[in-house]
Structure formats: C-alpha cells, structure tokens
Design an enzyme around this catalytic site. Sequence first.
Site, PDB file in Angstrom:
ATOM      1  N   HIS A 265       0.835  -1.209   0.000  1.00 42.05           N
ATOM      2  CA  HIS A 265       0.000   0.000   0.000  1.00 42.05           C
ATOM      3  C   HIS A 265       0.870   1.259   0.000  1.00 42.05           C
ATOM      4  CE1 HIS A 265      -3.664   2.348   1.171  1.00 42.05           C
ATOM      5  NE2 HIS A 265      -2.742   3.127   1.711  1.00 42.05           N
ATOM      6  N   GLU A 266       1.788   1.316   0.966  1.00 44.19           N
ATOM      7  CA  GLU A 266       2.632   2.517   1.062  1.00 44.19           C
ATOM      8  C   GLU A 266       3.540   2.646  -0.160  1.00 44.19           C
ATOM      9  OE1 GLU A 266       1.823   4.655   3.265  1.00 44.19           O
ATOM     10  OE2 GLU A 266       0.563   3.317   4.470  1.00 44.19           O
ATOM     11  N   HIS A 269       1.799   4.569  -2.812  1.00 40.97           N
ATOM     12  CA  HIS A 269       1.935   6.018  -2.602  1.00 40.97           C
ATOM     13  C   HIS A 269       3.316   6.498  -3.045  1.00 40.97           C
ATOM     14  CE1 HIS A 269      -1.744   6.899  -0.390  1.00 40.97           C
ATOM     15  NE2 HIS A 269      -1.503   5.982   0.529  1.00 40.97           N
ATOM     16  N   GLU A 295      -4.709   7.767  -2.881  1.00 39.06           N
ATOM     17  CA  GLU A 295      -5.228   6.488  -2.390  1.00 39.06           C
ATOM     18  C   GLU A 295      -5.517   5.537  -3.542  1.00 39.06           C
ATOM     19  OE1 GLU A 295      -5.548   5.101   0.660  1.00 39.06           O
ATOM     20  OE2 GLU A 295      -4.493   6.842   1.455  1.00 39.06           O
TER      21      GLU A 295
END
Lengths: 499, 499
Positions: A265-266, A269, A295
């Site tokens: 997830h990170e 980003h 997101e």
Amino acid sequence: MSDLDAKKQELKEYLTKIEYLNSLLGLVHWDMRVNIPQNAVNYRGEVAGFLAGEHYKLITSDKVKEFIEYFSTCENLDEITSASIRKLKKEYDQTMKIPEKLYVEFVNLVSVAESVWEEAKKKGDFNLFKPYLEKIINYNKQFAELYGYKKKRYDALLDNYEMGMTEEELDRIFMPLKDAIINLLKKLKEANYEPKDHILKGHYPITKQREFARIIAEKLGYDLSSGRIDESAHPFTIELGVNDIRITTRYDEENFITGLLSNIHEMGHAIYEQNISQDLKGTLLMTGTSMGIHESQSRFYENIIGRSKEFWENIYPDVTNFFPELKRLSVDDIYDAVNSIKPSLIRVDADEITYSLHIIIRYEMEKLMMDEDIDVDELPKIWNQKYKDYLGVEVQNYSEGILQDVHWSGGMIGYFPSYALGNLYGAQILNKMLKDIPDLYERIENGDFLSIKSWLNQNIHRYGSLYTPSELIEKITGEKLNPEYFIKRCEKIVEAKLR
Amino acid sequence: MSDLDAKKQELKEYLTKIEYLNSLLGLVHWDMRVNIPQNAVNYRGEVAGFLAGEHYKLITSDKVKEFIEYFSTCENLDEITSASIRKLKKEYDQTMKIPEKLYVEFVNLVSVAESVWEEAKKKGDFNLFKPYLEKIINYNKQFAELYGYKKKRYDALLDNYEMGMTEEELDRIFMPLKDAIINLLKKLKEANYEPKDHILKGHYPITKQREFARIIAEKLGYDLSSGRIDESAHPFTIELGVNDIRITTRYDEENFITGLLSNIHEMGHAIYEQNISQDLKGTLLMTGTSMGIHESQSRFYENIIGRSKEFWENIYPDVTNFFPELKRLSVDDIYDAVNSIKPSLIRVDADEITYSLHIIIRYEMEKLMMDEDIDVDELPKIWNQKYKDYLGVEVQNYSEGILQDVHWSGGMIGYFPSYALGNLYGAQILNKMLKDIPDLYERIENGDFLSIKSWLNQNIHRYGSLYTPSELIEKITGEKLNPEYFIKRCEKIVEAKLR
C-alpha cells in the site's frame, strides 16, 4: 530575458524556498514518528512550530499577492506556470481567510486533542474526548464559513482534500456503492460464506519480513536508492524532498500479510511520488494531486495487484522460501485467505469489499457534524446504529467504535471520503489500463510489474499536481468518476467466493 | 520590566530562533549520515545550503549588531548574558568576514564532498576525492585570510575549534609529546614487547553488540530517553536540540572492542551535552565549550574509565554473559589486550599511546595545507612517509591512509589537534579528580559510574560554553594546559608493559 521570463524565474526561486521548508517539515515529522527520543518531543514541537511559522510567512507575503496578480493578467501562460499559480493562489486564499488568532487557537486545541483522544481510546471513554470533538466541529464550521461554499457547509472542507469535490457529488457516487455492498454482504450471509483468513496464522520472524519487504520493493519498482522502509506505530508515506520518498510499516509476527500488504500500500503512494516529473521542481506541483488520487495508487498496488491470484502465483516461490511453513498452503489457499470478506468493526483491518462501508459511515457522520446542529452526545449512538445496519456488527466499546480513528482528533473533517474515492478511481483506471494492456494479469504472473508501473508513470504519476483530480481522471479514462467500475469489481469478487 | 530585562528577553527570543536553526541543521546532518537514500544527497545539499543561508542571515543581521552594541555598554551585566554576547559577537565577527555567497558555496560543496569521500574510501580511490579536497583546502585558505591571523594562516582555523589556540602553542605542546611517544615506542621495540590484542578475535554477533551498547549506556549514564545509538561509517555525536543528543557507532563482527570503545567514546561526548544546564537555553551557550574539552570528556570515558583494569573487573560478568566465548579469557588477559600498544595505520583503532602520533601527523599535514602551497597530489606520499617515520608502518592503500577520516571531506581543517588536546586535558582533569575522589578506581570496580559522572557534571558539563577552554581548565585544575600529566600517564602505561 523577457519581463515574463524574469518574473517566472523569480517565482520559481520563491517557490523553491517554500519547497525547502516543506522538505524540512517532512524530515522533522518523519523523525518524530520514527526515531525521536521521548524527552525530545517537546523541544521538537517548538522547532516544528517555528518552521510552520516561517512557512506561513512565505505563503501569505505581499510577494505572493504580487505574483498572483501579475500572472493572472498574463495571456497564453504556459500550462505549468498556470497550474503552479492556481495552486499557490489556493494556498494563499485559504490561509488568508483564516485569522491568525483563530488558526493558532485551533492548532493549540488539536495538539492537546490528539493526546486526549489517545487517552480516551485507551480507556474507551467517549466523554473524555467529547468536549474536544465538540470544539473541533465548531472550529471546522467556522473555517467552512470563512472559506465559503455554494450549497453545503461540508463542501468547503471536502474541497481542501479533493479539489472541487462536493457533498452532492459524493452522494451521487456513494449511494449506489453503499446499496451494492450491503446487497453483496446479504448474499454472502445467505450462502453461509465463511472467511478463511485464519489459515495464515503462524510465526513469521520480523527480520525475515523486513528482508522480504526489500524484495517486494525491487519487484514493484519502489526505488530504495530514493527511499527507505522504516517502522512506526501507524504506517505512512512521506516526502522528504526530491528523490527522498520514505515509507513506514508495522509488522505482526503472527501474520505476515498485515505487514506485506501495508508495505505494498505505502509503496503505491511512494511510487507515485517518486515518478513525478522533475521538471515540476520549484512549482509546488511536484506532489500528488489529491488524497483521493493518492489512495487510488496505494490501493491499486495493494488490492488490484497485491490481492490478485496472479500476484500470488508469482511470489509463491519467494514467499515459501522466506517462510517455509507456508508450504503447507497452496497458492489457491493463500489467495482465498488474503481475499477473505469479513464485516468487522475496525476500518484499518477491513477487506476490500467492506472497506468502503466504513468510509461511508464516517462520511454520513461528517455530514451530520457539518450541516446539522447535531448534539455531540448523539454521535456514538448513531455510529453504533450504522455499524449494525450496514455491516451487521455490534460495537461493544467506544475504542473500537467512534474513537478508533485519529483523524477527527487531529482536526481533520472531510478527509475520510478520499479513502473510498481511491477505490473508485482505482477500478476506473484499471478498466482503462486493461484496454492498453490486455495481458495485464499475465504480466503480473510473470513478474513484469515494471510495465504496469510504466503505464501509471506515463498516465498519472509524471503529472504531479498539474491537473486537478477531476481533470486527471477524465484525461486518463475519458469520463468523469463513475462508481460502476468498482461496484462491478466487488460483484465479481463476491461471485468468485460464492462459486 | 526594566529596559535591560526587556532587552534580555528580546535577545533570548532572537537566540532561540538561531538555536532552532541549529537544531534543524543537526537533524539534517544526522539524517544525511545515518539514513539518507543515495539519490537524495544532492537535493538535501540544497536544503542544507538554504538553512545555512537563513542561519547566516540571523547571525549577521543589524539586530545582532544592535544587541552587541547595547550589551557592551552595560555595566555589571550578569555572567550568562555576558558570555552569551561574547559568543554571539565571535560568531558575528567571524561570519561577517565571510561573504554569504562564498559560505553557501562551501556548505553546498561539503555536503556533496562527504558522500564522494565515502565512495572514494570504499574504492580506495584518492583521485575521486582529490578535486573536492583541493577545493576544500582553497576555501579554508580564503576563510583564514578573511578571518585574519597574527603569525600563521593555520592559526585562524585553529582558533575556530579551540578559542585562542595557535600553531606556536601547539608546537610547544606537541613537540615534547611527539618525542616522548616515539621514544616510548623505541623502548617497547627494544624490549621485544608483543601486543596481545589478537586474543580477543572471535565472533561477536552485531545484534548482541547493539544490545550490549544499551547496557553500557545505562551503566555510564548516557540517557537513551534523550538520545539514540545508530550506525554510520564514521562514529559521531550530534546535538539535535534540547534532550536530543544522538551518537553513532560502527561494529566489527570479529572484534567487539572496536564498537564498545567507540560507543564509550561517543557516550563521553553525549554525557557532556546531555548535562549542560537547561538554564542556558536561548543563550547559544548550551553546547560544549570547545572541541578539545569535548574530546577530553570522550577520551576520559574511553581511556581513563574504559581501558582501566577496574572497569573490566566490573563488566566481566556482563561481557561474558553476552559473549560466552570470552570466558576462555581472564580479566587480566582482556585488560592486557585492550591496552595493547601497536603502531598501526588507522587512527580510530589506535591505542592510547600511539593515538597522539596519528594526530600529530594530521596536524603536520594541515600545517602544509594551510601555510604552504603544497600540491594536493603530493599529500598521499607525505602521509605515507610520516606513518613510516613515526609509527614504522607501511600504508598499502588510500582507504587505510589519507582517505580514512571524514573530517577534511566535511570541510574541517584545524579540528584534528582537538583530539590530542583532549588526551592532555583529560589527564590533567584526572589528576584533580583523584584529589576529590581518592577511591576513584574502587568506584569504577564497584560500578559506581554515576558519582564520577556527577563530578564531571558539576565541574565541567553544566557550564556549557559559559567559560572558554583555558578559563575552564584553570577553574577546574588551578593551572593552564600542561602536557606533562599525559606524558607521565603514557610512561606509566609503557612501564607496566615492560615489567
């Protein structure tokens, strides 16, 4: 040099200074959340306040007013300068609208509110936090009035996190989504579906998980020579400047999936931030365009790639090599487990299907807070009722209910919708990507993640904040945000479970 | 409030801002040496340059001139404000002499030079670093000319690290020291003395060494709730602000002594900084008074405590518990080994006796760099020759020769003598401490390190920069710096080896 070119150069030098301050603020906050010794927190708070003050001075100076006036009258201004001035003007206007005294009061309030919230969450005591929440709501109402809005007071706050977003638009998007998910959960219940996530439980040494994170970074293309992976209580991604985009994670010794998906997830980003064109240095545009688009990138990597069967086909040899006890499970087992659907109380642990309901509940709560004269005493009851109605779960104590998230205590109202928008943008982008790369899932299976990254770089990342989120989604997909793509994706996932 | 009190308040607020910038510069540099991703180095250099520019503006403002003029005419000014103004005036005078453009160029240069040096050291490639060293020497020459000096150009730089120090004074101190040590080494050779440090060789897992460092911190009183221990190529101590004094170290898996003594050394620096009176916040005085006094504290902990027989008596149970294979050695064996005298190539690994020769070589090199028109190409040869002449060792490659230290790459010329001064101050301070605490070594054996720390806090640390180094050494010991105490200590150590 023409007068215009000289002025552009002057603007660039000025914005570069603001970017340096942003870079320092990034470093200060990263260090506070990753490294700082406990006794140093107070003094560091003073230093952060000093930096924020310097930033305020630069954003609100007469020089900025002069830049805005000068460039507003320019005809045929190039795209970058024009977007740069749009962004600067927004920051200037928003900052100038709030009287300094009010802003300082608010900053002081939230710096206390966050620790009170922490205490209240620990004790499960809503009454402790209630007076702070009440004040935070009132300040946000005042801010919204000062920012100005067309229809709903809440709109003024939404626009801060997702430029141009309104309650009307969110209702249009969230209503069908809410109905669709509640309907899917009903189907699962009728079919007596049982989630299998427990089969992953085991012992996964944290040193191994750390090493594995580096392998995943290499695969996905999160460049560690322009980034780092550290650990913190709440995972986050932060920009410390050009070529310095760091992520943090949180490992669970009993469940390697939490840390792995949080890392992916990170990395989503971070891959966004790492691949913005460096031509945008000195324009304030060298950052993601909105929380929602951000997101969409993190959830694209986490859900669309990280929860796909093909991803697990690809990493199965590596994963079982690192964690031999996983050999007892097949790819199908793991794939099924990481896609378990399980209505629950806690947003951050939610699966891809139920996640949006957690957000929609918060969205409906924020509407009440901003548009109505709701009594703060009523909020926990309303929260609990919604969890029962939408997710079918009973809140037993406030810690796992209304007190679970940090956002409101930090003064942020209007942020939550971004998380759900990310899912929606992501599915819509996937639909377009599949037209350009029909063999997408084969590529995932073969470990060709870099061509996917390349598509995202080309179509999204490189632009930074050059376009607003709505301009960007139209530019990429040819239509405005349409919840149908994500709803269809959810339906497919649920159908697979029922097969 | 009186006019004087109001002005003092204004001064304090102003100096507080300078301290915030120092804190940020500390954080920036700490991060650059401990964490930074390699591609982020250039941009960080820009940010560091920006900060240095802001610092320069604050130090050279008309406001500062006004403060200096106002307080210079005050009669009966309190001791703190008076020392604060003395320090501010020195920084103002020194800074005003350097044009801003030149200074910013220099800061940008060294922030890149450090990473180039790291690369060059790794590859053993002097040519990679040479152009940077050449520029750094030239900038330092320019700075020295701008600062001004009475006799030698080098004096202007020495004064920066040790207020009032000159080449003439250092020659007076270093010449007898050099002769004495070379003479002692001759005696050892004639007696066929053989160092026994090899008996410590073994396998000491780095994770264990890290844990052990925390135990030593606890024992000696380095407070980890106001500090951290990290790892970097070259160990250092850095102040990031109030209650934030961090150290770094470097572990060797085959030899736990290197990392242990390096940790103890840095903890000596950090204990100094952690125990300065917080009444000195906002005065610029809340930092050690000179590099020489600082080194006296680090070497006091490293050599006088850390290499004493009684220290090893005390930590033997802990050490053998952490590293069971050490049980094969007695306390006497270990004590003998950690005090081995062995002329070698690497300064940071040097024993207490030969260490000063490493410094004297660098001192002589710096004299050449600053006072002569030496060709940078010649420096490695001269370095190697001196190592052969004074220490009798042959340099095989630049990594263990002229590229071994970070200092020059950090722009620091004139710093090295501080290390040897530290030995000399330390021995002189020990002589006084033994009068106040005759049972000093018994206390070490009993693990009562905190009463030793307390004496140092009381007599040295709490004052910060309130006194100049020469004022301080006279205040503590009643006489000015006298090399005889250290020479006698060296003679005693060598005699013990020959017994």
